[in-house]
Design a protein around this motif. Structure first.
Motif, PDB file in Angstrom:
ATOM      1  N   TRP A   1      -3.559   4.407  -1.136  1.00 13.96           N
ATOM      2  CA  TRP A   1      -4.480   5.008  -0.167  1.00 13.96           C
ATOM      3  C   TRP A   1      -4.394   6.516  -0.345  1.00 13.96           C
ATOM      4  CZ3 TRP A   1      -3.087   4.853   5.761  1.00 13.96           C
ATOM      5  CH2 TRP A   1      -3.956   5.701   6.467  1.00 13.96           C
TER       6      TRP A   1
ATOM      7  N   GLN B   1       0.569   4.998   0.891  1.00 15.62           N
ATOM      8  CA  GLN B   1      -0.251   6.065   1.436  1.00 15.62           C
ATOM      9  C   GLN B   1       0.274   7.395   0.930  1.00 15.62           C
ATOM     10  OE1 GLN B   1      -0.142   6.889   5.653  1.00 15.62           O
ATOM     11  NE2 GLN B   1      -1.812   8.375   5.511  1.00 15.62           N
TER      12      GLN B   1
ATOM     13  N   ARG C   1      -9.731   2.699   4.628  1.00 17.68           N
ATOM     14  CA  ARG C   1      -8.960   2.711   5.869  1.00 17.68           C
ATOM     15  C   ARG C   1      -9.871   3.375   6.892  1.00 17.68           C
ATOM     16  NH1 ARG C   1      -7.364   6.843   9.614  1.00 17.68           N
ATOM     17  NH2 ARG C   1      -5.467   6.183  10.670  1.00 17.68           N
TER      18      ARG C   1
ATOM     19  N   HIS D   1      -1.660  -1.038  -4.153  1.00 18.10           N
ATOM     20  CA  HIS D   1      -2.824  -0.275  -3.706  1.00 18.10           C
ATOM     21  C   HIS D   1      -2.382   1.139  -3.341  1.00 18.10           C
ATOM     22  CE1 HIS D   1      -4.149  -4.395  -3.184  1.00 18.10           C
ATOM     23  NE2 HIS D   1      -5.355  -4.032  -2.796  1.00 18.10           N
TER      24      HIS D   1
ATOM     25  N   MET E   1       3.106  -1.223   4.048  1.00 16.50           N
ATOM     26  CA  MET E   1       2.680   0.125   3.662  1.00 16.50           C
ATOM     27  C   MET E   1       3.882   1.063   3.634  1.00 16.50           C
ATOM     28  SD  MET E   1      -0.452   2.466   5.047  1.00 16.50           S
ATOM     29  CE  MET E   1       0.258   3.003   6.612  1.00 16.50           C
TER      30      MET E   1
ATOM     31  N   VAL F   1       0.846  -1.194   0.000  1.00 18.68           N
ATOM     32  CA  VAL F   1       0.000   0.000   0.000  1.00 18.68           C
ATOM     33  C   VAL F   1       0.883   1.246   0.000  1.00 18.68           C
ATOM     34  CG1 VAL F   1      -1.774   1.282   1.260  1.00 18.68           C
ATOM     35  CG2 VAL F   1      -1.796  -1.227   1.282  1.00 18.68           C
TER      36      VAL F   1
ATOM     37  N   ILE G   1      -7.904   3.107  -2.277  1.00 24.14           N
ATOM     38  CA  ILE G   1      -8.394   3.112  -0.902  1.00 24.14           C
ATOM     39  C   ILE G   1      -8.622   4.559  -0.481  1.00 24.14           C
ATOM     40  CG2 ILE G   1      -7.852   2.491   1.495  1.00 24.14           C
ATOM     41  CD1 ILE G   1      -5.777   0.481   0.287  1.00 24.14           C
TER      42      ILE G   1
ATOM     43  N   PRO H   1       0.344  -7.372   4.450  1.00 19.80           N
ATOM     44  CA  PRO H   1       0.659  -6.244   3.568  1.00 19.80           C
ATOM     45  C   PRO H   1       1.711  -5.323   4.176  1.00 19.80           C
ATOM     46  CG  PRO H   1      -1.723  -6.507   3.791  1.00 19.80           C
ATOM     47  CD  PRO H   1      -1.077  -7.391   4.816  1.00 19.80           C
TER      48      PRO H   1
END
Length: 622
Positions: free
Chosen positions: A86, A39, A317, A84, A444, A37, A158, A442
Motif C-alpha cells: 500500500w 503499508q 484503501r 501487497h 498488515m 500488506v 494498493i 490479511p
C-alpha cells in the motif's frame, strides 16, 4: 537470539461443523494463502536525510521518490513476506512547495496541514504527488514504472482513495478529456442539490480557523500565502461535516465534504438497495445500478477508481468509508470488481455496527479490525488488558473474520515503541503472532514497525508517537535499514536486526501455511482451568486443515517466565486423528524440535516461555 524471538505452532487436520459459517463462501475462489500488506509512507521510504528540523523544508529535511523503490528494495520487501504494497500518499495532494513551472498552482498554508501536506487532502485525483518524482513533469510515468517494478517482484499495488472529502483547494488540471472538475457545475446559490459535488453555506465566505495553543501554519514562518485568509465564496462544508464558514482548528479545515445525495436533514436522494441484496453477488449489484440515475459525485469517484485500475493499480484503501453511504460503495465497488474481479478493496470503518453492512451491501473485501482486535491487543501490550478478551473478540466476528484486516501499526496509530503506546518494540512480538495467525484475514505491517521505530521526532504539525504524515521528516531506525539506499540493514543495531528477522520469519510462515486458512479453536480457557501456572498473560489456540496441524502459544508478559505443560484437549486430538504416543514437532520459525505427547487422548507439550516469547511448531508428518 531464540529467547524472545520464538513462536509456537503445531500443524493439522479436519473441519468443524461451523467452518462454512466462519469463512465466506468466496474464500474457496481465492488463493488459499494469507495476504500480507506492507503499508509504506511513500515520501518517507527512501529519504536518507537525517536533519529532522521541525517544519523543515523539502530541501532541509529531504524526501523520498518513486525511484527509491529499486528492484533491490522491492525484492527485500517481498522477501520480508509481503504480498501487497500500500503506497500511501500517492494521489496529488496539497503541498507547500513551488511547482508552478509544471503547471501546478501553489497551495495556501492556511488550508494545508504541515509543510508536506496531508495525503488525505487530495488536490488532483488524476495525477500523483509531484514531491515523489525525480522529474515532476513525468510524475505519472515514474509512478507507472514503480507499479511495473512492483508487479515484476510478484506483489500487488494498493493506493488511497478518499471519497468523503477533497482538498479545499482542489484543482484538477490533468483531468481526462470529458471529465469535469469537482464543483465545476455546482449551483452554489443553494446549500444542497443532488448533483452538486459540495455542500454550500450561501451568502458566506470561508474564514481560516482561529489558531490557538501556540499553533500557526508553517510553525509561524513568514510566508506570503500564510496571511490568515483563503478565498472561498460561498463557504463550503468542511470534510468532517462542520457547517461553519469558520471551522475550528481541530476540524478537518483543509478539506471540503463531498455530497453523495444525502440531504442536509439526513434523508437520501437516491435509490436504496433492496434488503435481499445483503447476500447478492457483485454482478447482481452491478446490474442493479445499470440505467439508474445517481448523484454526480458517484460517477466522478467511480471514474477515478476505474482510471487507476486501468493504470495498473490492483486495489484501494478507502479513507473514512463509513462517512459515505453504503449504496455508493455498492455502485462503485461492483463496477471495480466487474472490471477486475481480483481488485483488493480495504475500507476504514470504525463502527462495529456497520461492519456487516459495508461488507455485504457495500461489497468491501476487508475492513480495519481496529475497534475489536487491535484495541484489545493494545490494552494487553500496555499491561492492563487480559488475554481472556481475545477469544470473545474473535468469536464475535466469526461470520466475517476473513474480512477483518489485522494490524498493530498504521499511519494513524501510535508506534509500538513509543512511550505513549508500549515503550518497547519487542512487546509487539507476541501481539503480532496472534494478529497474524489467529484468523484467515490479511495482516498488515507498517514500514518501520519491523525495525522498532519509536517516532520520537517533532516534525511540525502534530506531536511525536506517530510517524508524521504531514511534514518532511526522516524515520531513523528505518533509515538504518535503508543504509544509504543499499536496503540491506547495514546500519541497524543488533536488537533492530533481530526484530526484523523475527518479522521476516513470522510473515513468511504465515504466507506459506495452509493451516492458517483453515480451522481455529481457542484452547486458552481449557489451559487456564487445567494447566498449573497458566494465566491471563498467556494465550493459546489451534489452527488446522487436512495437511497441517497448528498450536499457537504466546506470552504477553514482559517480565515473567512460564514453564507449562500445555494441553491440547481430547476433542482436538480426536479431530486430528492422533493416537496415544510421541510425535515430533518442528518450530516453524527457527527449526528446533520438540515432542507432542498424546496420553489418554490428551495432548501435552512442555513449554518454557520467556518474557514476550511465543512458539511455532509443525507436526512432522510421516
Amino acid at each position: 537470539m531464540k529467547n524472545y524471538y520464538i513462536v509456537l505452532l503445531l500443524l493439522g487436520f479436519c473441519c468443524t461443523p461451523n467452518l462454512k459459517e466462519r469463512i465466506p463462501m468466496d474464500i474457496e475462489n481465492k488463493k488459499n494463502r494469507k495476504i500480507v500488506v506492507y503499508q509504506v509512507f511513500t515520501r518517507l521510504f527512501g529519504n536518507t536525510n537525517t536533519t529532522n528540523k521541525p517544519w523543515g523544508t523539502i530541501e532541509e529535511n529531504g524526501v523520498g521518490k518513486f525511484n527509491d523503490f529499486t528492484t533491490k528494495a522491492l525484492k527485500e520487501i517481498k522477501d520480508l513476506g509481503i504480498t501487497h504494497i500500500w503506497y500511501t500518499g500517492v494521489p496529488h495532494h496539497a503541498v507547500i512547495n513551488d511547482y508552478t513551472q509544471y503547471g501546478i498552482s501553489n497551495d495556501d498554508p492556511d488550508v494545508v496541514k504541515g509543510r508536506a501536506g496531508s495525503p488525505y487532502a487530495v488536490k488532483d485525483y488524476y495525477n500523483v504527488n509531484p514531491d515523489l518524482a525525480v522529474n515532476p513533469e513525468n510524475r505519472l510515468e515514474e509512478f507507472k514504472a514503480l507499479i511495473n517494478r512492483t508487479h515484476e517482484q510478484g506483489m500487488k499495488v494498493i493506493i488511497d482513495i478518499v471519497p468523503n472529502h477533497v482538498a479545499r483547494g482542489y484543482e484538477g488540471r490533468t483531468n481526462p478529456i470529458g471529465v469535469s472538475d469537482f464543483g465545476a457545475n455546482d449551483d452554489t446559490a443553494v446549500a444542497y442539490h443532488k448533483d452538486n459535488n459540495f455542500y454550500y453555506i450561501p451568502g458566506s465566505s470561508f474564514k481560516v480557523p482561529q489558531w490557538r495553543d501556540g499553533y500557526a501554519p508553517l510553525g509561524g514562518e513568514n510566508n506570503a500565502l500564510a496571511n490568515g485568509t483563503f478565498t472561498e465564496v460561498p463557504a463550503k462544508w468542511t470534510g468532517n461535516g462542520s457547517r461553519l464558514s469558520q471551522p475550528d482548528m481541530n476540524d478537518w479545515y483543509e478539506t471540503v465534504k463531498i455530497n453523495y445525495g444525502v440531504r442536509p436533514d439526513g434523508t437520501l436522494d437516491f435509490e436504496q438497495l433492496p434488503q435481499d441484496f445483503w447476500n447478492r453477488d457483485v454482478q447482481a449489484h452491478f446490474e442493479f445500478w445499470k440505467g439508474k440515475e445517481v448523484p454526480d459525485s458517484w460517477n466522478k469517484f467511480k471514474d477515478i477508481a476505474l482510471y487507476w485500475i486501468d493504470f495498473g493499480v490492483d486495489g484501494f484503501r478507502y479513507d473514512m468509508a463509513e462517512m459515505v453511504p453504503v449504496e455508493f460503495w455498492s455502485y462503485m465497488n461492483s463496477a471495480i470488481k466487474t472490471k477486475n474481479p481480483e481488485a483488493f478493496l480495504l475500507a476504514e470503518v470504525y463502527n462495529p455496527g456497520l461492519y456487516r453492512e459495508y461488507i455485504h451491501k457495500g461489497k468491501m473485501d476487508y475492513l480495519y479490525d481496529k475497534v475489536e482486535l487491535y484495541d484489545s491487543i493494545k490494552h494487553i501490550m500496555q499491561g492492563h488488558g487480559w488475554t481472556d478478551h481475545i477469544p470473545k473478540v474473535l468469536d464475535g466476528l466469526q461470520d466475517i473474520e476473513h474480512n477483518m484486516l489485522h494490524f498493530l501499526e498504521n499511519h494513524d496509530e501510535q508506534r509500538i515503541a513509543s512511550p505513549e503506546f508500549a515503550g518497547d518494540a519487542k512487546k509487539g512480538m507476541p501481539a503480532m503472532v496472534v494478529s497474524a495467525t489467529s484468523t484467515t484475514a490479511p495482516t498488515m505491517l507498517y514500514f518501520g514497525q519491523e525495525t522498532g521505530e519509536p517516532a520520537a521526532e517533532h516534525a511540525g504539525f502534530g506531536s511525536p508517537s506517530r510517524t508524521s504524515i504531514f511534514d518532511y521528516i526522516g524515520v531513523p531506525s528505518f533509515q538504518r535499514w535503508v543504509n544509504d539506499k543499499k536496503f540491506d540493514g547495514g546500519q541497524l543495531t543488533r536488537e533492530e536486526t533481530l526484530l526484523r528477522d523475527f518479522y521476516k520469519r513470522l510473515l513468511n510462515f504465515t504466507i506459506g501455511s495452509d493451516a492458517l486458512m483453515g480451522e481455529y479453536q481457542e484452547i486458552h480457557f481449557y489451559n487456564k482451568e487445567h494447566t498449573a501456572g497458566y494465566d491471563h498473560r498467556v494465550f493459546s489456540y489451534v489452527r488446522w486443515i487436512e495437511n497441517e496441524k497448528t498450536v499457537v502459544i504466546s506470552n504477553f508478559d514482559s517480565e515473567k517466565r512460564y514453564a507449562l505443560d500445555l494441553r491440547i484437549p481430547k476433542e482436538i486430538i480426536q479431530e486430528w486423528k492422533l493416537k496415544d504416543g510421541d510425535y515430533v514437532v518442528v518450530d516453524g520459525l527457527y527449526g528446533s524440535e520438540k515432542l507432542l505427547l498424546v496420553q489418554n487422548g490428551e495432548g501435552h507439550i512442555a513449554v518454557a516461555l520467556h518474557p514476550l516469547e511465543s512458539f511455532i511448531f509443525t507436526l512432522k508428518l510421516e
